[in-house]
Design a protein around this motif. Structure first.
Motif, PDB file in Angstrom:
ATOM      1  N   LEU A 123      18.938 -18.952 -26.425  1.00  0.00           N
ATOM      2  CA  LEU A 123      17.747 -18.374 -27.051  1.00  0.00           C
ATOM      3  C   LEU A 123      16.682 -19.457 -27.142  1.00  0.00           C
ATOM      4  O   LEU A 123      16.767 -20.361 -27.968  1.00  0.00           O
ATOM      5  CB  LEU A 123      18.089 -17.836 -28.441  1.00  0.00           C
ATOM      6  N   MET A 160      10.898 -16.500 -28.489  1.00  0.00           N
ATOM      7  CA  MET A 160      10.881 -15.117 -28.987  1.00  0.00           C
ATOM      8  C   MET A 160       9.428 -14.650 -29.054  1.00  0.00           C
ATOM      9  O   MET A 160       8.957 -14.199 -30.100  1.00  0.00           O
ATOM     10  CB  MET A 160      11.584 -15.040 -30.344  1.00  0.00           C
ATOM     11  N   GLY A 215      20.387 -20.649 -30.464  1.00  0.00           N
ATOM     12  CA  GLY A 215      18.968 -20.955 -30.536  1.00  0.00           C
ATOM     13  C   GLY A 215      18.786 -22.444 -30.339  1.00  0.00           C
ATOM     14  O   GLY A 215      19.557 -23.240 -30.867  1.00  0.00           O
ATOM     15  N   ARG A 274      15.797 -25.829 -29.466  1.00  0.00           N
ATOM     16  CA  ARG A 274      14.440 -26.334 -29.217  1.00  0.00           C
ATOM     17  C   ARG A 274      14.580 -27.727 -28.639  1.00  0.00           C
ATOM     18  O   ARG A 274      15.341 -28.551 -29.137  1.00  0.00           O
ATOM     19  CB  ARG A 274      13.647 -26.335 -30.518  1.00  0.00           C
ATOM     20  N   MET A 326      18.691 -26.112 -40.587  1.00  0.00           N
ATOM     21  CA  MET A 326      18.640 -26.505 -39.181  1.00  0.00           C
ATOM     22  C   MET A 326      20.076 -26.726 -38.673  1.00  0.00           C
ATOM     23  O   MET A 326      20.863 -27.414 -39.312  1.00  0.00           O
ATOM     24  CB  MET A 326      17.846 -27.812 -39.110  1.00  0.00           C
ATOM     25  N   LEU A 348      14.621 -12.512 -37.489  1.00  0.00           N
ATOM     26  CA  LEU A 348      15.495 -12.895 -36.391  1.00  0.00           C
ATOM     27  C   LEU A 348      15.036 -14.194 -35.715  1.00  0.00           C
ATOM     28  O   LEU A 348      15.838 -14.913 -35.125  1.00  0.00           O
ATOM     29  CB  LEU A 348      15.573 -11.758 -35.363  1.00  0.00           C
ATOM     30  N   GLN A 349      13.755 -14.495 -35.828  1.00  0.00           N
ATOM     31  CA  GLN A 349      13.245 -15.743 -35.257  1.00  0.00           C
ATOM     32  C   GLN A 349      13.880 -16.975 -35.855  1.00  0.00           C
ATOM     33  O   GLN A 349      13.800 -18.055 -35.272  1.00  0.00           O
ATOM     34  CB  GLN A 349      11.749 -15.876 -35.483  1.00  0.00           C
ATOM     35  N   LEU A 363      16.848 -17.607 -35.918  1.00  0.00           N
ATOM     36  CA  LEU A 363      17.886 -18.039 -34.980  1.00  0.00           C
ATOM     37  C   LEU A 363      17.339 -19.118 -34.058  1.00  0.00           C
ATOM     38  O   LEU A 363      18.043 -20.067 -33.695  1.00  0.00           O
ATOM     39  CB  LEU A 363      18.383 -16.856 -34.141  1.00  0.00           C
ATOM     40  N   LEU A 364      16.075 -18.966 -33.693  1.00  0.00           N
ATOM     41  CA  LEU A 364      15.419 -19.946 -32.825  1.00  0.00           C
ATOM     42  C   LEU A 364      14.907 -21.133 -33.638  1.00  0.00           C
ATOM     43  O   LEU A 364      15.195 -22.295 -33.318  1.00  0.00           O
ATOM     44  CB  LEU A 364      14.262 -19.255 -32.093  1.00  0.00           C
ATOM     45  N   ASP A 365      14.159 -20.844 -34.695  1.00  0.00           N
ATOM     46  CA  ASP A 365      13.514 -21.916 -35.460  1.00  0.00           C
ATOM     47  C   ASP A 365      14.530 -22.902 -36.017  1.00  0.00           C
ATOM     48  O   ASP A 365      14.267 -24.101 -36.089  1.00  0.00           O
ATOM     49  CB  ASP A 365      12.703 -21.326 -36.619  1.00  0.00           C
ATOM     50  N   CYS A 417      17.594 -23.364 -34.786  1.00  0.00           N
ATOM     51  CA  CYS A 417      18.581 -23.749 -33.761  1.00  0.00           C
ATOM     52  C   CYS A 417      19.987 -23.329 -34.185  1.00  0.00           C
ATOM     53  O   CYS A 417      20.921 -24.136 -34.246  1.00  0.00           O
ATOM     54  CB  CYS A 417      18.538 -25.247 -33.480  1.00  0.00           C
ATOM     55  N   VAL A 418      20.124 -22.048 -34.459  1.00  0.00           N
ATOM     56  CA  VAL A 418      21.375 -21.505 -34.983  1.00  0.00           C
ATOM     57  C   VAL A 418      22.362 -21.220 -33.841  1.00  0.00           C
ATOM     58  O   VAL A 418      21.963 -20.733 -32.786  1.00  0.00           O
ATOM     59  CB  VAL A 418      21.095 -20.201 -35.763  1.00  0.00           C
TER      60      VAL A 418
END
Lengths: 341, 341
Positions: free
Chosen positions: A246, A249, A276, A278, B240, B264-265, B267-269, B271-272
């Motif tokens: 991921l 988004m 997820g 980065r 994080m 749901l974001q 998950l990205l923010d 780094c899940v």
């Protein structure tokens, strides 16, 4: 020293976007010529990188490079030339990468910059193929997607900077690559120019069913750049034990309300591992491994790379807005200094 | 041989539930007494296990034990006593675990059964603490939640069979355990009887904010049994690099339309790493490790365990419906043979 006989110019970030990002969130204006302090260098901006993460940064979401406040000069990574140096590591004429910001001239600490090797290729490559998008594509696919030869890899925003590399890397690793992109033209580019096995238009109806036709055995790896309805269409096509990297988004960044999903249960039913990530939080040794293999492939002519370039600092706001409107193909770049290539 | 002087009885699965599961999906009826073929054993059902996965099985979702068709005898795991054996491994009086189905008597292949050790504790424990719920809690938390001592572990459906063990295991591993459950009574049970550090009522307003108060430093591990709005409230509270062990999505099973998410974001923010898992697909060596440590803890008196038991085969449909209405605490069991325990 000033470009075109004028002084410095900059783009300020005026107000937080609500819903759709608009150019009116920004103002282009004259600014004083910066003066480097001890340890700083004066930089002339050559290229700016326009990236989806900036939309998140504008909302003040933590963890991105610099949290932006309304009224700040817009942040952004770029390539710049050293005009004057008060830092021992840099001399006039050196080219550097860093958080330059949207301005013609900046004075920044030498410590915050990284020298750029001019010999590799066009300078703008350091913002794309050999920069964050390249590292993101390689690390996300390799470490979180974990594709095995013969598996099917799907990537959304397949005509974008990251997506276009993900599919090519999947092919180099012996996988089947299916792209998802917006519009017939981008899909044609992805198959014809980038060598994907197929590309599906998410603007057409029935993406879920179209993917079922294109990958009747199911999808082992999904590299997601958009989330939302595209993710929801991919979920029921995943195989048991599938992996989702991921990475973005975009469908959520401009959303003001909740985002609806029909198939989130597939994460459970198919025992999916979703990660997820980065690129700034990825271990340095993995970024180094990515840079080495990308460089090797690039030099061997194994990677196709496309940029959409506009000229002039004042085009930066429209370039960023366009990212969320599906306006560009490949890496989005603003050439700030005329004649650079 | 027939119980109470009657013949066999069974529960049939009549029609697929749409939306809310209702008892009218089932019919309790008389049935012929089965006759074991060569290699089979005749079983008298003692206990049936009532579990959330059955709702998925009724929808014909692949990968669950037996895909159910309308008109089939309802499937379900249970503990049974061997009445007559035509398989060399079993003798009358032996107690076994298997896919018994919702019926008083069944004739099943000996190969499909597993002997049960009567000496460990009450027989029903083999459907719970020492059965799938126990293994699910241990493996999900240990292998997919990967908690470190001092971290905060949150678990939904905390008063349920799996959730009640997840929090206790988290405590045994040196973590802080926060439960989420429906209603003040269940929450009190989770803290007072099971030793969780806190328990939040998801029926009260403001779960997201309540969790922020209860875990101001954030949540490193979320063991999710429900999905939906509870997952959405936990997401912005993750730290994080947080991990989500996705074990159940009860909130989705009865949903007829899309399920909306605001966060749901995250998950990205953040780094899940999210892993959907089902105990039947977990490597056997991890299940064995789970069984060994659970048994050790149980014998040392370190695990509290509660069952909700109803008597009689005809209570099974209501027991299953009740799982999705938040009606039970602990492991839901139907005692089919009177007087067993």
């Amino acid at each position: 020293m000033a470009q075109d006989g004028h002084g410095n110019r900059q783009v300020r970030y005026l107000r937080r976007p609500v819903g759709r990002l608009e150019e009116s969130s920004f103002a282009v204006e004259d600014a004083p010529m910066p003066v480097p302090a001890e340890g700083e260098v004066l930089l002339r901006t050559l290229f700016l990188s326009i990236d989806p993460y900036m939309r998140r940064q504008m909302l003040g979401v933590g963890g991105y490079a610099v949290p932006l406040r309304e009224g700040d000069v817009m942040q952004g990574r770029g390539i710049a030339e050293v005009v004057e140096s008060r830092h021992p590591a840099y001399r006039p004429g050196d080219v550097v990468f860093g958080e330059i910001g949207w301005r013609l001239y900046a004075a920044l600490p030498g410590e915050s910059l990284r020298p750029v090797d001019r010999s590799v290729g066009p300078l703008s490559l350091h913002l794309g193929l050999l920069g964050s998008p390249g590292l993101t594509a390689w690390v996300g696919l390799t470490d979180y997607g974990r594709p095995q030869p013969g598996e099917t890899v799907v990537v959304s925003a397949a005509a974008g900077a990251v997506g276009s590399l993900v599919g090519q890397i999947a092919k180099l690793r012996g996988c089947r690559a299916i792209g998802i992109a917006g519009g017939a033209e981008k899909c044609a580019h992805v198959v014809r120019d980038l060598g994907f096995d197929a590309c599906l238009d998410h603007r057409a109806d029935g993406l879920e069913e179209a993917l079922r036709q294109a990958a009747p055995e199911g999808v082992q790896v999904y590299f997601d750049n958009v989330g939302g309805a595209v993710l929801d269409a991919v979920l029921p096509n995943l195989t048991m034990g599938a992996r989702i990297a991921l990475c973005g988004m975009i469908a959520h960044y401009n959303a003001t309300g909740p985002v609806a999903f029909r198939h989130l249960q597939s994460l459970l039913d198919k025992c999916v591992a979703l990660t997820g990530f980065r690129i700034g939080f990825v271990p340095p040794e993995r970024r180094a491994a990515a840079a080495a293999e990308l460089m090797e492939w690039f030099r061997a002519g194994k990677l196709r790379w496309r940029e959409t370039v506009s000229d002039g600092l004042e085009t930066a706001p429209a370039a960023l807005v366009g990212l969320f409107e599906g306006a560009n193909t490949g890496k989005r770049i603003v050439r700030v200094a005329p004649g650079e290539g």
